[in-house]
Design an enzyme around this catalytic site. Structure first.
Site, PDB file in Angstrom:
ATOM      1  N   HIS A 141      -1.705  -3.629   1.067  1.00 32.70           N
ATOM      2  CA  HIS A 141      -0.255  -3.598   1.297  1.00 32.70           C
ATOM      3  C   HIS A 141       0.011  -2.669   2.465  1.00 32.70           C
ATOM      4  CE1 HIS A 141       4.058  -3.740   0.310  1.00 32.70           C
ATOM      5  NE2 HIS A 141       4.051  -2.472   0.684  1.00 32.70           N
ATOM      6  N   CYS A 142       0.596  -3.203   3.529  1.00 34.49           N
ATOM      7  CA  CYS A 142       0.859  -2.434   4.740  1.00 34.49           C
ATOM      8  C   CYS A 142       2.266  -1.847   4.655  1.00 34.49           C
ATOM      9  CB  CYS A 142       0.720  -3.319   5.979  1.00 34.49           C
ATOM     10  SG  CYS A 142       0.953  -2.420   7.539  1.00 34.49           S
ATOM     11  N   LYS A 143       2.346  -0.532   4.527  1.00 36.99           N
ATOM     12  CA  LYS A 143       3.647   0.118   4.421  1.00 36.99           C
ATOM     13  C   LYS A 143       4.386   0.152   5.760  1.00 36.99           C
ATOM     14  CE  LYS A 143       2.118   3.035   0.596  1.00 36.99           C
ATOM     15  NZ  LYS A 143       1.923   4.414   0.090  1.00 36.99           N
ATOM     16  N   ASN A 146       6.022  -3.081   5.469  1.00 33.56           N
ATOM     17  CA  ASN A 146       6.539  -3.337   4.119  1.00 33.56           C
ATOM     18  C   ASN A 146       6.216  -4.754   3.656  1.00 33.56           C
ATOM     19  OD1 ASN A 146       7.884  -2.718   1.711  1.00 33.56           O
ATOM     20  ND2 ASN A 146       9.816  -3.549   2.453  1.00 33.56           N
TER      21      ASN A 146
END
Length: 314
Positions: A141-143, A146
């Site tokens: 999950h790439c913050k 998002n």
């Protein structure tokens, strides 16, 4: 039944922490802030060193950096709204105690039950606690955007990382050329702005290059970031089809339907091909069974039946 008793787990993982709903507003604002910062950073760059070089006849710099900025900007925005490979939610009527097994390159995987989405998820499918969805071929999950990175948008993630590296490198080179061209001039606000832009470019370029190398190695070995805590039995990765095929499957292969229909098809038995059995145990990490004895060619009473396919089928 004897196959299940003699089988050894392929991967082990520590139990995930209890999943709690995350507020969506803060991650969304953070992703939007990254887009704004990219625009502000690029504005300073085009307003000072790039403009000065263009006014002095060196048009190669804006001609090169302009398209790179456009590519980076649209890659970043597109990745924010891309579909990572979301799978349909199942039904609460499905039995989580049933066992389903699939073969991937002579390795048997037991499909794990997702309590949130109510279906047996295929291999390499993971439930993201941030997005509350199951993603096919989940990587991480790439913050920064998002969004999850999975089967359907991994190539766009690689494009974003590559374009950011090229754009940051071009900005850094342009700033250095500007400082060399204006070395005879006194220190001014223009030089201060250019030094600031060059420092930001270096701060982006170093970790981005490291990330690009790590992701390139992972693609070559058909590995995923989420599997970092998992160890394949005897260093055998059933998803590895060779470096060239791994890159083709990741970057160039057709993505197929938007939602993987096979995941829904697995929820019910189709003829004699699937014979479910009560689950012996329910570990939290996707596991696999060692292919000790040959699989029976035809379904028999009391035996667990599975399909054999390539990694991309699952």
């Amino acid at each position: 039944m004897s196959l299940l008793k003699d089988a050894m787990p392929l991967m082990k993982e520590t139990p995930p922490p209890p999943q709690v709903p995350f507020p969506w507003i803060l991650p969304s604002l953070f992703a939007a802030l990254n887009v704004v910062l990219l625009v502000i950073f690029s504005g300073y760059f085009f307003a000072f060193p790039c403009r000065w070089l263009a006014q002095n006849g060196e048009w190669a710099f804006p001609i090169i950096t302009g398209p790179l900025f456009i590519l980076t900007f649209f890659s970043l925005v597109s990745l924010n709204f891309s579909d990572p490979g979301i799978l349909h939610q199942g039904s609460v009527e499905q039995d989580p105690m049933m066992v389903y097994v699939v073969w991937v390159n002579h390795r048997a995987f037991r499909l794990q039950w997702c309590e949130k989405c109510c279906f047996h998820r295929p291999p390499r499918t993971h439930h993201c606690p941030w997005c509350n969805i199951c993603v096919e071929d989940f990587d991480h999950h790439c913050k920064w955007v998002n969004n999850c990175i999975g089967h359907r948008n991994f190539r766009f993630f690689m494009l974003l990382v590559l374009s950011l590296c090229l754009y940051s490198g071009a900005v850094l080179v342009t700033c250095i050329i500007f400082l060399l061209r204006t070395a005879h001039l006194p220190f001014s606000m223009n030089k201060a702005s250019v030094i600031l832009v060059a420092g930001i470019a270096v701060g982006f370029l170093v970790p981005l290059l490291l990330l690009l190398v790590i992701q390139a190695v992972s693609v070559s070995a058909a590995e995923r970031s989420h599997e970092g805590k998992c160890t394949y039995l005897q260093r055998y990765n059933p998803f590895d089809q060779g470096c060239a095929n791994n890159w083709y499957l990741t970057i160039c292969a057709p993505l197929g339907p938007k939602y993987m229909s096979e995941a829904i098809w697995l929820q019910s038995m189709v003829g004699p091909e699937w014979v479910p059995m009560p689950s012996l145990h329910s570990p939290t990490c996707p596991s696999a069974l060692s292919p000790s004895p040959p699989w029976p060619p035809a379904p028999t009473s009391g035996c667990l039946q599975a399909r054999e396919g390539s990694p991309r089928e699952w």
